[in-house]
Scaffold this motif. Structure first.
Motif, PDB file in Angstrom:
ATOM      1  N   MET A  98      -7.955  -2.690 -21.538  1.00  0.00           N
ATOM      2  CA  MET A  98      -7.356  -3.955 -21.646  1.00  0.00           C
ATOM      3  C   MET A  98      -6.418  -4.142 -20.500  1.00  0.00           C
ATOM      4  SD  MET A  98      -8.081  -4.634 -25.804  1.00  0.00           S
ATOM      5  CE  MET A  98      -7.495  -6.340 -25.488  1.00  0.00           C
ATOM      6  N   GLN A  99      -5.385  -3.390 -20.637  1.00  0.00           N
ATOM      7  CA  GLN A  99      -4.285  -3.590 -19.763  1.00  0.00           C
ATOM      8  C   GLN A  99      -4.660  -3.630 -18.411  1.00  0.00           C
ATOM      9  OE1 GLN A  99      -1.412  -4.980 -20.386  1.00  0.00           O
ATOM     10  NE2 GLN A  99      -2.004  -4.787 -22.515  1.00  0.00           N
ATOM     11  N   ALA A 100      -5.557  -2.796 -17.909  1.00  0.00           N
ATOM     12  CA  ALA A 100      -6.056  -2.421 -16.516  1.00  0.00           C
ATOM     13  C   ALA A 100      -6.799  -3.770 -16.123  1.00  0.00           C
ATOM     14  CB  ALA A 100      -6.926  -1.342 -16.574  1.00  0.00           C
ATOM     15  N   GLU A 101      -7.398  -4.612 -16.905  1.00  0.00           N
ATOM     16  CA  GLU A 101      -8.076  -5.733 -16.724  1.00  0.00           C
ATOM     17  C   GLU A 101      -6.961  -6.844 -16.213  1.00  0.00           C
ATOM     18  OE1 GLU A 101     -10.392  -6.912 -19.849  1.00  0.00           O
ATOM     19  OE2 GLU A 101     -12.071  -5.119 -19.578  1.00  0.00           O
ATOM     20  N   ASN A 102      -5.766  -6.729 -16.777  1.00  0.00           N
ATOM     21  CA  ASN A 102      -4.682  -7.752 -16.465  1.00  0.00           C
ATOM     22  C   ASN A 102      -4.129  -7.427 -15.382  1.00  0.00           C
ATOM     23  OD1 ASN A 102      -5.686  -9.314 -18.495  1.00  0.00           O
ATOM     24  ND2 ASN A 102      -4.352  -8.235 -20.021  1.00  0.00           N
ATOM     25  N   MET A 103      -4.169  -6.319 -14.427  1.00  0.00           N
ATOM     26  CA  MET A 103      -3.307  -5.926 -13.529  1.00  0.00           C
ATOM     27  C   MET A 103      -3.924  -6.246 -12.105  1.00  0.00           C
ATOM     28  SD  MET A 103      -2.716  -2.060 -14.715  1.00  0.00           S
ATOM     29  CE  MET A 103      -2.150  -1.440 -13.282  1.00  0.00           C
ATOM     30  N   ARG A 104      -3.186  -6.738 -11.100  1.00  0.00           N
ATOM     31  CA  ARG A 104      -3.559  -7.094  -9.755  1.00  0.00           C
ATOM     32  C   ARG A 104      -3.754  -5.629  -9.077  1.00  0.00           C
ATOM     33  NH1 ARG A 104      -0.377 -12.087  -7.890  1.00  0.00           N
ATOM     34  NH2 ARG A 104      -0.894 -13.553  -9.764  1.00  0.00           N
ATOM     35  N   GLY A 105      -4.682  -5.625  -8.171  1.00  0.00           N
ATOM     36  CA  GLY A 105      -4.873  -4.547  -7.202  1.00  0.00           C
ATOM     37  C   GLY A 105      -5.976  -3.841  -7.706  1.00  0.00           C
ATOM     38  N   TYR A 106      -6.118  -2.496  -7.339  1.00  0.00           N
ATOM     39  CA  TYR A 106      -7.069  -1.632  -7.800  1.00  0.00           C
ATOM     40  C   TYR A 106      -6.742  -0.019  -7.665  1.00  0.00           C
ATOM     41  CZ  TYR A 106      -8.188  -1.089  -2.953  1.00  0.00           C
ATOM     42  OH  TYR A 106      -8.065  -0.829  -1.516  1.00  0.00           O
ATOM     43  N   PHE A 107      -7.499   0.740  -8.181  1.00  0.00           N
ATOM     44  CA  PHE A 107      -7.120   2.318  -8.103  1.00  0.00           C
ATOM     45  C   PHE A 107      -8.589   2.963  -8.097  1.00  0.00           C
ATOM     46  CE2 PHE A 107      -7.200   2.627 -12.637  1.00  0.00           C
ATOM     47  CZ  PHE A 107      -7.602   3.758 -12.787  1.00  0.00           C
ATOM     48  N   ALA A 108      -8.285   4.149  -7.569  1.00  0.00           N
ATOM     49  CA  ALA A 108      -9.279   4.865  -7.394  1.00  0.00           C
ATOM     50  C   ALA A 108      -8.987   6.345  -7.831  1.00  0.00           C
ATOM     51  CB  ALA A 108     -10.220   5.265  -6.114  1.00  0.00           C
ATOM     52  N   ILE A 109      -9.629   7.275  -7.992  1.00  0.00           N
ATOM     53  CA  ILE A 109      -9.382   8.596  -8.371  1.00  0.00           C
ATOM     54  C   ILE A 109     -10.226   9.840  -7.881  1.00  0.00           C
ATOM     55  CG2 ILE A 109     -10.237   8.985 -10.929  1.00  0.00           C
ATOM     56  CD1 ILE A 109      -7.235  10.303 -11.199  1.00  0.00           C
ATOM     57  N   GLY A 110      -9.841  10.891  -7.265  1.00  0.00           N
ATOM     58  CA  GLY A 110     -10.744  11.916  -6.937  1.00  0.00           C
ATOM     59  C   GLY A 110     -10.157  13.007  -6.825  1.00  0.00           C
ATOM     60  N   ALA A 117      -4.450   1.738  -4.691  1.00  0.00           N
ATOM     61  CA  ALA A 117      -4.112   3.152  -4.430  1.00  0.00           C
ATOM     62  C   ALA A 117      -5.509   4.242  -4.633  1.00  0.00           C
ATOM     63  CB  ALA A 117      -2.928   3.740  -5.575  1.00  0.00           C
ATOM     64  N   ALA A 118      -5.536   5.387  -4.184  1.00  0.00           N
ATOM     65  CA  ALA A 118      -6.376   6.109  -4.398  1.00  0.00           C
ATOM     66  C   ALA A 118      -5.891   7.512  -4.726  1.00  0.00           C
ATOM     67  CB  ALA A 118      -7.417   6.175  -3.034  1.00  0.00           C
ATOM     68  N   TYR A 119      -5.990   7.969  -5.959  1.00  0.00           N
ATOM     69  CA  TYR A 119      -5.100   9.144  -6.315  1.00  0.00           C
ATOM     70  C   TYR A 119      -6.180  10.418  -6.272  1.00  0.00           C
ATOM     71  CZ  TYR A 119      -2.279   5.820  -8.502  1.00  0.00           C
ATOM     72  OH  TYR A 119      -1.425   4.700  -8.844  1.00  0.00           O
ATOM     73  N   VAL A 120      -5.437  11.447  -5.619  1.00  0.00           N
ATOM     74  CA  VAL A 120      -6.324  12.714  -5.450  1.00  0.00           C
ATOM     75  C   VAL A 120      -5.675  13.972  -5.945  1.00  0.00           C
ATOM     76  CG1 VAL A 120      -5.255  13.023  -3.120  1.00  0.00           C
ATOM     77  CG2 VAL A 120      -7.766  14.103  -3.461  1.00  0.00           C
ATOM     78  N   LEU A 121      -6.563  14.739  -6.354  1.00  0.00           N
ATOM     79  CA  LEU A 121      -5.868  16.047  -7.257  1.00  0.00           C
ATOM     80  C   LEU A 121      -6.524  17.101  -6.631  1.00  0.00           C
ATOM     81  CD1 LEU A 121      -6.941  13.727 -10.124  1.00  0.00           C
ATOM     82  CD2 LEU A 121      -4.906  15.112 -10.761  1.00  0.00           C
TER      83      LEU A 121
END
Length: 199
Positions: free
Chosen positions: A10-22, A110-114
């Motif tokens: 629910m908090q993610a829906e209220n945030m601006r921007g976006y993120f990805a993870i890989g 942001a795109a986070y990569v592990l």
């Protein structure tokens, strides 16, 4: 645990921007499935792999069916990785030059990569990253746990949450309401008059 994920989503829906993870070099279907499931729960915009093990195109343990709900990109090597304009690449790694996650300001996009289950991010990928962060743990975490910690931290730091109380327990006040700024008015561009044209 379910309520925590729901609140985070629910908090993610209220945030601006976006993120990805890989993840780079992943070899276990179960780990990939669990990471994608967590990404779907936290509101990721897309997921990706770099140099995944051959044949790793199916995922297990993903009851949310993230691959049918999120764009999934597979890159054979780091040089093939493409991200949207303005998207920062953030490597998650236990490395000297990495910033501790609690002190890191997450980029709006942001795109986070592990790294892989038994290894580190490749030197090429480390070089490609705009930022490097490390989770303050005594030793390396499972790739799914590490990804979940990073996504949760993003929402905890960028989401509109009620402030933590000074003592134990829940918040004593509601989250701050979003306040819209004044509208931006632009002046109309003036067209220069051609002084040589009499008509």
């Amino acid at each position: 645990m379910g309520l925590a994920f729901l609140a985070a989503a629910m908090q993610a829906e209220n945030m601006r921007g976006y993120f990805a993870i890989g993840v780079e070099g992943i070899s276990k279907e179960t780990n990939l499935g669990n990471l994608f499931r967590a990404a779907n729960a936290f509101g990721a915009s897309f997921v990706f792999t770099i140099g995944a093990a051959n044949g790793l195109n199916k995922v297990k343990s993903d009851t949310s069916d993230a691959q049918r709900n999120l764009p999934f990109y597979h890159y054979g090597r780091t040089s093939e990785l493409t991200l949207p304009k303005g998207c920062a690449l953030v490597g998650v790694e236990i490395i000297e030059q990495a910033v501790g996650l609690p002190s890191f300001g997450h980029p709006r996009c942001a795109a986070y990569v592990l790294g892989p289950e038994r290894g580190n991010l490749s030197p090429d990928l480390v070089e490609r990253c705009d930022y490097l962060v490390r989770i303050p743990s005594r030793f390396c975490l499972n790739v799914v746990i590490a990804g979940t910690v990073v996504m949760y931290d993003r929402i905890a730091s960028l989401g509109r949450l009620a402030p933590r109380p000074l003592g134990p327990g829940g918040p004593n006040e509601a989250p701050p309401k979003h306040v819209f700024g004044l509208p931006k008015r632009r002046r109309k561009a003036t067209i220069p008059v051609d002084q040589t044209n009499d008509g």
